[in-house]
Motif scaffolding. Structure first.
Motif, PDB file in Angstrom:
ATOM      1  N   UNK A  93      29.396  34.022 103.072  1.00  0.00           N
ATOM      2  CA  UNK A  93      30.199  33.252 104.039  1.00  0.00           C
ATOM      3  C   UNK A  93      31.344  32.518 103.334  1.00  0.00           C
ATOM      4  N   UNK A  95      32.644  33.353 100.498  1.00  0.00           N
ATOM      5  CA  UNK A  95      33.594  34.372  99.997  1.00  0.00           C
ATOM      6  C   UNK A  95      34.593  34.744 101.084  1.00  0.00           C
ATOM      7  N   UNK A  96      34.062  34.927 102.297  1.00  0.00           N
ATOM      8  CA  UNK A  96      34.918  35.289 103.428  1.00  0.00           C
ATOM      9  C   UNK A  96      35.937  34.182 103.698  1.00  0.00           C
ATOM     10  N   UNK A  97      35.426  32.946 103.738  1.00  0.00           N
ATOM     11  CA  UNK A  97      36.346  31.839 104.020  1.00  0.00           C
ATOM     12  C   UNK A  97      37.331  31.642 102.867  1.00  0.00           C
ATOM     13  N   UNK A  99      38.596  34.038 101.174  1.00  0.00           N
ATOM     14  CA  UNK A  99      39.635  35.051 101.432  1.00  0.00           C
ATOM     15  C   UNK A  99      40.602  34.560 102.507  1.00  0.00           C
TER      16      UNK A  99
ATOM     17  N   UNK B   1      42.088  37.627  97.839  1.00  0.00           N
ATOM     18  CA  UNK B   1      40.938  38.445  98.276  1.00  0.00           C
ATOM     19  C   UNK B   1      41.265  39.158  99.585  1.00  0.00           C
ATOM     20  N   UNK B   2      40.629  40.266  99.784  1.00  0.00           N
ATOM     21  CA  UNK B   2      41.013  41.111 100.889  1.00  0.00           C
ATOM     22  C   UNK B   2      40.268  40.760 102.178  1.00  0.00           C
ATOM     23  N   UNK B   3      41.015  40.196 103.123  1.00  0.00           N
ATOM     24  CA  UNK B   3      40.425  39.822 104.411  1.00  0.00           C
ATOM     25  C   UNK B   3      40.013  41.080 105.173  1.00  0.00           C
ATOM     26  N   UNK B   6      36.517  42.288 104.672  1.00  0.00           N
ATOM     27  CA  UNK B   6      35.503  41.520 105.412  1.00  0.00           C
ATOM     28  C   UNK B   6      35.493  41.912 106.887  1.00  0.00           C
ATOM     29  N   UNK B 233      41.900  28.012 109.003  1.00  0.00           N
ATOM     30  CA  UNK B 233      42.094  28.361 107.592  1.00  0.00           C
ATOM     31  C   UNK B 233      43.561  28.738 107.357  1.00  0.00           C
TER      32      UNK B 233
END
Lengths: 293, 418
Positions: A93, A95-97, A99, B1-3, B6, B233
């Motif tokens: 979670x 990691x996703x945020x 990104x 990082x690659x959204x 995800x 975000x």
């Protein structure tokens, strides 16, 4: 500096906030009001989730809507109802945020290790969150809000679900963080902000009622707060004449803390008002209404 | 990082998607398996193409006749030895086949079957010119007008349509496009099997998966109440753009898996090795009295490629349609329901329009109507399959959905996320 400039927010004919003017520089700001007063509306405007109906919010002189990503990359936000993905682990979670916050993978990994340790979740970092307690989820929420080391940290009811020990630890953490950033902490729990807030903002009737240090706000009712002990049988009569703040049993009598504008009686002892006294007094109508309902 | 990574993970993490993919592939393989009994017979076509080429002309016809005669002699030798009887036609043997099959070995039966197939080719070649000579497209126009109850302007459009198709037919005959060997359509119905049964089944399978995934990915944050955290975000509302790209990519992946696996098995089972260059308008591809007339000269390989392109474009359309609905509605179950209603509406509308209004034609320019008859793509079949129908639909809907996507983005950018 974050400036809220004549901001109002309406939903159709319903006016949620009216002509709000605020300034935030580094430090902890306690946004204190009962539920439904408009705290979350103000916070959602500060996080660009909703937009003011009139007025503007400026960060270092530029409208935050125009700043867009540049503003949001400075932002850390824990919403009141913090949602999560039950099949994700805290690491996945975060990691996703990370990104979404535009962070480099290596930085995210390093920061995750620090934060999961800080919120005492390092042992369950790779476990799916569906088995987590409310307090654990809230700690994941706190970790994600701090992931990008934000310049503006906005926390909506952050202590919900935390046990007393965690609350204390969290408050200490915020005090430390607030040295070089803006921390806005929205709560209806006075003790959450009493010990750490540099300034308190109280909202009533859709407007900012008070904004100032705790001492300044407490001065609003200075000389009106007393304590006395009375027999139980006189309690009802007494409470009709004063505004009761708290009551407790002591030596067979009722020890009552209250506010009165009348000339004090000899048995009354004047005490120094605290923030909770101001809160209870200011929102007495809201509290009675919510109690009645 | 690659959204995107995800977002794609959200698309494929659902067990429902994996289970449906496996189930759909099973259905497709089962359908192929049910039809696989003819695969040995189809090999004869390839043998003939290998031996004589696929272009039918007098020289080829003569060689085929010789070949057929030698086959028939070989067969008669065999039947004479076995049953003391010879046949004028291999087909005659099969009138008695039921009684004698047990007396023949696999190999012997194969010799007779092969002869019968070669015989069919030989006999059908003799009928090609006659068949095309007797095609009267003005009769088709009359039948369409009567059959669909068309009148006024729509009847006029129908007559004009068949004039255009007649021009194309003349061009096709002139170029000898129809005179090519292919699987015998009257017998094996391979065009219908591949492009109607199998392709249409795959269109619906992929559509179900694409709609499920797109609805799921687009509404994911709103369903899991992470929208406040996610859209506050840095990426913010631009995440919806990532979701569109992820949805389109996921749809392409689904197309690749379903089409790739199914067509791989199909072409392993049915040998098309010598037939890729044969025009789809070949007389032998005909399955009914009226042949398939493609609007352009399309060899089978090119035709299949075009069909796959339209297939994929339609799935991308369904992705964007679902995405646009999902951005507005934000509840995946409602999204599925609205998509189904939209589908039903678009398919039913042309049927309830008065038959004298040209709207009965242009209301069919939707991907929903288009996918109903993939076996008729690029083919002039009736007044509802006009020239450029596929590309016109594609261009119109590309423009419409581009506008819808822009409007959706603008709306979402100004939306209150509560």
């Amino acid at each position: 500096m974050l400036v809220v400039n004549h901001v109002s927010k309406s939903y159709g004919k319903f006016e949620a906030l009216k002509d709000i003017n605020l300034e935030f520089s580094n430090g902890v700001y306690g946004l204190l009001a009962p539920n439904g007063a408009g705290k979350t509306t103000l916070i959602k405007m500060l996080t660009t989730l909703i937009f003011p109906s009139s007025g503007e919010i400026l960060y270092n002189g530029t409208n935050i809507a125009r700043l867009g990503e540049k503003y949001r990359e400075l932002l850390g936000y824990l919403p009141q109802d913090f949602g999560y993905y039950k099949n994700y682990s805290p690491r996945q979670f975060l990691s996703y945020l990370g990104a979404l916050k535009g962070m480099d993978k290596k930085v995210v990994n390093k920061r995750m290790d620090e934060l999961l340790k800080l919120v005492a979740l390092e042992d369950v970092a790779t476990k799916k969150m569906k088995k987590f307690s409310g307090g654990m989820i809230q700690r994941v929420g706190i970790a994600q809000a701090m992931l990008n080391d934000p310049k503006i940290l906005i926390l909506d009811e952050p202590t919900a679900g935390l046990d007393p020990k965690e609350r204390v630890r969290f408050r200490n953490l915020l005090s430390e963080l607030a040295r070089d950033r803006i921390v806005i902490l929205s709560t209806h729990i006075v003790s959450d902000v009493e010990s750490i807030a540099n300034e308190i903002i109280m909202i009533k009737d859709k407007q900012v009622l008070y904004k100032g240090s705790i001492d300044e706000i407490c001065k609003k009712i200075a000389g009106m707060v007393y304590e006395t002990s009375i027999p139980y049988e006189q309690a009802n009569m007494f409470k009709k004449e004063v505004f009761s703040l708290s009551e407790k049993q002591e030596d067979g009598l009722l020890k009552i803390r209250f506010i009165s504008k009348k000339t004090p009686e000899p048995t009354w002892t004047a005490v120094k008002p605290n923030l909770e006294d101001v809160f209870l007094y200011v929102y007495r109508d809201d509290i009675q209404e919510s109690g009645a309902s | 990082m690659n959204v995107l990574r995800f977002e794609l993970k959200k698309a494929f993490q659902s067990p429902v998607v994996s289970i449906l993919i496996m189930l759909f592939l099973f259905f497709n393989f089962w359908l192929i398996y049910k039809h696989a009994g003819i695969r040995e017979e189809l090999k004869v076509t390839n043998q003939l193409v290998e031996r004589f080429g696929y272009k039918i002309d007098s020289e080829m016809s003569a060689k085929l006749q010789d070949y057929y005669q030698s086959k028939l002699q070989k067969m008669n030798k065999l039947t004479n030895e076995k049953f003391g009887k010879t046949y004028e036609r291999a087909g005659d043997f099969f009138a008695e086949y039921e009684h004698r099959n047990k007396e023949l070995s696999e190999e012997e039966l194969h010799v007779i079957t092969e002869t019968a197939i070669v015989e069919s080719y030989y006999e059908l070649i003799q009928k090609i010119d006659q068949t095309y000579r007797h095609l009267d497209l003005s009769q088709n126009a009359k039948m369409d007008i009567k059959g669909y109850g068309l009148s006024g302007k729509t009847a006029e459009v129908t007559r004009e349509y068949y004039i255009k198709l007649k021009n194309r037919l003349d061009e096709l005959i002139e170029a000898g496009e129809h005179k090519n060997l292919f699987f015998i359509g009257y017998v094996y119905h391979m065009h219908s099997f591949l492009f109607k049964d199998l392709m249409r089944q795959m269109i619906f399978e992929v559509m179900i998966l694409v709609v499920l995934i797109t609805g799921h990915v687009t509404t994911y944050e709103f369903q899991n109440q992470t929208c406040l955290t996610v859209y506050a975000s840095k990426r913010g509302r631009k995440l919806m753009l990532d979701k569109l790209v992820a949805n389109l990519f996921a749809s392409l992946c689904i197309c690749a898996v379903i089409l790739g696996a199914t067509l791989l098995v199909y072409f392993l089972v049915f040998d098309y090795s010598g037939l890729w260059g044969i025009p789809i308008s070949s007389f032998f591809n005909s399955e009914f009295s009226f042949p398939y007339i493609s609007w352009w000269k399309l060899p089978f390989g090119i035709y299949l490629s075009c069909v796959l392109v339209v297939f994929i474009i339609c799935q991308l359309f369904f992705t964007v349609i679902t995405y646009s609905i999902a951005v507005w509605i934000k509840n995946n179950y409602l999204v599925y329901a609205v998509f189904a209603i939209l589908f039903g509406f678009c398919v039913l509308i042309p049927g309830i329009i008065p038959k004298n209004l040209t709207a009965i034609f242009w209301t069919r320019y939707t991907p929903f109507s288009l996918i109903l008859n993939p076996h008729l793509w690029f083919i002039g079949w009736n007044v509802f399959t006009p020239k450029k129908y596929e590309w016109t639909t594609t261009v119109i809907w590309t423009c419409l959905l581009a506008i819808a996507t822009v409007v959706t983005f603008l709306k979402f950018n100004k939306e209150q996320i509560d």
